[in-house]
Motif scaffolding. Structure first.
Motif, PDB file in Angstrom:
ATOM      1  N   THR A   2       0.831  -1.198   0.000  1.00  0.00           N
ATOM      2  CA  THR A   2       0.000   0.000   0.000  1.00  0.00           C
ATOM      3  C   THR A   2       0.865   1.247   0.000  1.00  0.00           C
ATOM      4  O   THR A   2       0.582   2.224  -0.707  1.00  0.00           O
ATOM      5  CB  THR A   2      -0.932  -0.009   1.230  1.00  0.00           C
ATOM      6  OG1 THR A   2      -1.721  -1.200   1.188  1.00  0.00           O
ATOM      7  CG2 THR A   2      -1.856   1.188   1.242  1.00  0.00           C
ATOM      8  N   GLY A   5       2.024   1.924  -3.398  1.00  0.00           N
ATOM      9  CA  GLY A   5       0.955   2.530  -4.194  1.00  0.00           C
ATOM     10  C   GLY A   5       0.819   4.013  -3.922  1.00  0.00           C
ATOM     11  O   GLY A   5       0.678   4.821  -4.850  1.00  0.00           O
ATOM     12  N   GLN A   8       3.658   5.817  -5.582  1.00  0.00           N
ATOM     13  CA  GLN A   8       3.443   5.985  -7.022  1.00  0.00           C
ATOM     14  C   GLN A   8       2.448   7.114  -7.311  1.00  0.00           C
ATOM     15  O   GLN A   8       2.601   7.840  -8.289  1.00  0.00           O
ATOM     16  CB  GLN A   8       2.969   4.670  -7.656  1.00  0.00           C
ATOM     17  CG  GLN A   8       4.062   3.635  -7.799  1.00  0.00           C
ATOM     18  CD  GLN A   8       5.139   4.029  -8.792  1.00  0.00           C
ATOM     19  OE1 GLN A   8       4.979   4.927  -9.612  1.00  0.00           O
ATOM     20  NE2 GLN A   8       6.276   3.357  -8.700  1.00  0.00           N
ATOM     21  N   TYR A 150       0.769   2.156 -12.077  1.00  0.00           N
ATOM     22  CA  TYR A 150       1.617   1.422 -11.137  1.00  0.00           C
ATOM     23  C   TYR A 150       0.999   1.449  -9.738  1.00  0.00           C
ATOM     24  O   TYR A 150       1.044   0.461  -9.012  1.00  0.00           O
ATOM     25  CB  TYR A 150       3.025   1.994 -11.087  1.00  0.00           C
ATOM     26  CG  TYR A 150       3.841   1.790 -12.339  1.00  0.00           C
ATOM     27  CD1 TYR A 150       3.685   0.657 -13.130  1.00  0.00           C
ATOM     28  CD2 TYR A 150       4.781   2.718 -12.728  1.00  0.00           C
ATOM     29  CE1 TYR A 150       4.434   0.470 -14.271  1.00  0.00           C
ATOM     30  CE2 TYR A 150       5.544   2.539 -13.875  1.00  0.00           C
ATOM     31  CZ  TYR A 150       5.363   1.410 -14.638  1.00  0.00           C
ATOM     32  OH  TYR A 150       6.124   1.224 -15.765  1.00  0.00           O
ATOM     33  N   ALA A 151       0.426   2.582  -9.356  1.00  0.00           N
ATOM     34  CA  ALA A 151      -0.227   2.683  -8.044  1.00  0.00           C
ATOM     35  C   ALA A 151      -1.393   1.701  -7.963  1.00  0.00           C
ATOM     36  O   ALA A 151      -1.540   0.980  -6.970  1.00  0.00           O
ATOM     37  CB  ALA A 151      -0.706   4.112  -7.797  1.00  0.00           C
ATOM     38  N   TRP A 154      -0.048  -1.763  -7.406  1.00  0.00           N
ATOM     39  CA  TRP A 154       0.374  -2.030  -6.025  1.00  0.00           C
ATOM     40  C   TRP A 154      -0.827  -2.183  -5.093  1.00  0.00           C
ATOM     41  O   TRP A 154      -0.825  -3.041  -4.206  1.00  0.00           O
ATOM     42  CB  TRP A 154       1.313  -0.937  -5.521  1.00  0.00           C
ATOM     43  CG  TRP A 154       2.707  -1.105  -6.043  1.00  0.00           C
ATOM     44  CD1 TRP A 154       3.372  -0.271  -6.886  1.00  0.00           C
ATOM     45  CD2 TRP A 154       3.603  -2.183  -5.768  1.00  0.00           C
ATOM     46  NE1 TRP A 154       4.623  -0.757  -7.159  1.00  0.00           N
ATOM     47  CE2 TRP A 154       4.798  -1.931  -6.478  1.00  0.00           C
ATOM     48  CE3 TRP A 154       3.518  -3.341  -5.004  1.00  0.00           C
ATOM     49  CZ2 TRP A 154       5.878  -2.796  -6.432  1.00  0.00           C
ATOM     50  CZ3 TRP A 154       4.610  -4.194  -4.955  1.00  0.00           C
ATOM     51  CH2 TRP A 154       5.769  -3.922  -5.668  1.00  0.00           C
ATOM     52  N   PHE A 155      -1.863  -1.369  -5.290  1.00  0.00           N
ATOM     53  CA  PHE A 155      -3.061  -1.504  -4.464  1.00  0.00           C
ATOM     54  C   PHE A 155      -3.744  -2.860  -4.711  1.00  0.00           C
ATOM     55  O   PHE A 155      -4.235  -3.492  -3.786  1.00  0.00           O
ATOM     56  CB  PHE A 155      -4.036  -0.355  -4.697  1.00  0.00           C
ATOM     57  CG  PHE A 155      -3.533   0.977  -4.216  1.00  0.00           C
ATOM     58  CD1 PHE A 155      -2.830   1.103  -3.027  1.00  0.00           C
ATOM     59  CD2 PHE A 155      -3.766   2.132  -4.953  1.00  0.00           C
ATOM     60  CE1 PHE A 155      -2.366   2.327  -2.582  1.00  0.00           C
ATOM     61  CE2 PHE A 155      -3.310   3.366  -4.514  1.00  0.00           C
ATOM     62  CZ  PHE A 155      -2.609   3.464  -3.328  1.00  0.00           C
TER      63      PHE A 155
END
Length: 192
Positions: A2, A5, A8, A150-151, A154-155
């Motif tokens: 997180t 994310g 990012q 990308y965020a 990641w989330f």
């Protein structure tokens, strides 16, 4: 994950600001070719500039496009601009379909300062002094800005890890309930 994310998302905001600054540079008045460019001086990128190449000292050709967006080769001259040492100047003198260096001997050049992987910056000539069509200088909006995606990635990874963790805990709990009390306590069956 997180935290990555969130990082990012912060990078996406930074990149949007950088692209806006570089777009603003396009409207600023022309400058003389900088003698020494700072390693991270974004105030120079995409500015119009003029310079003088005393003579090309080396040539390289990289994949490039002309103003009609045709693929080919951009011809870049490493120029001597002053004394024998000096910082010099990288000049994209034009585009061709062949990778052979043009017969340009130097002179006055005007164009746009763009990033260069080998020398930090180079001047993409708008007047194509070598008698070639000009190369595309590119636009700040061409810079990659995938940070938002990308965020999200990641989330998603964090969510998937959380779901896997909950499922593993649930399975562990169900396994503990399914065992006979003596096995669950670690005692062998039969009371021994």
């Amino acid at each position: 994950m997180t935290a990555l994310g969130v990082w990012q998302l912060q990078r996406a905001q930074w990149k949007n600001g950088l692209i806006a600054q570089l777009d603003a540079n396009r409207g600023k008045p022309a400058i003389a070719w900088p003698g020494l460019a700072a390693a991270k001086d974004e105030s120079l990128l995409y500015r119009r500039a003029t310079g003088f190449c005393l003579e090309p000292t080396a040539w390289r050709a990289i994949a490039g496009r002309n103003l009609q967006d045709q693929p080919g080769w951009s011809h870049i001259a490493s120029c001597r601009t002053g004394g024998a040492e000096g910082p010099g100047m990288e000049v994209d003198v034009g585009w061709s379909k062949a990778g052979k260096a043009p017969a340009w001997k130097g002179g006055s050049v005007e164009g746009v300062i763009v990033p260069d992987r080998e020398h930090r910056i180079r001047l993409v000539a708008s007047n194509a002094p070598a008698g070639l069509p000009p190369s595309q200088a590119g636009l700040p909006s061409d810079l990659p800005n995938n940070h938002f995606f990308y965020a999200l990635q990641w989330f998603f990874f964090a969510l998937a890890a959380g779901v896997i963790y909950v499922l593993a805990l649930r399975k562990r709990q169900q396994s503990a309930v399914a065992l006979p009390p003596s096995v669950a306590d670690g005692k062998p069956e039969g009371g021994r």
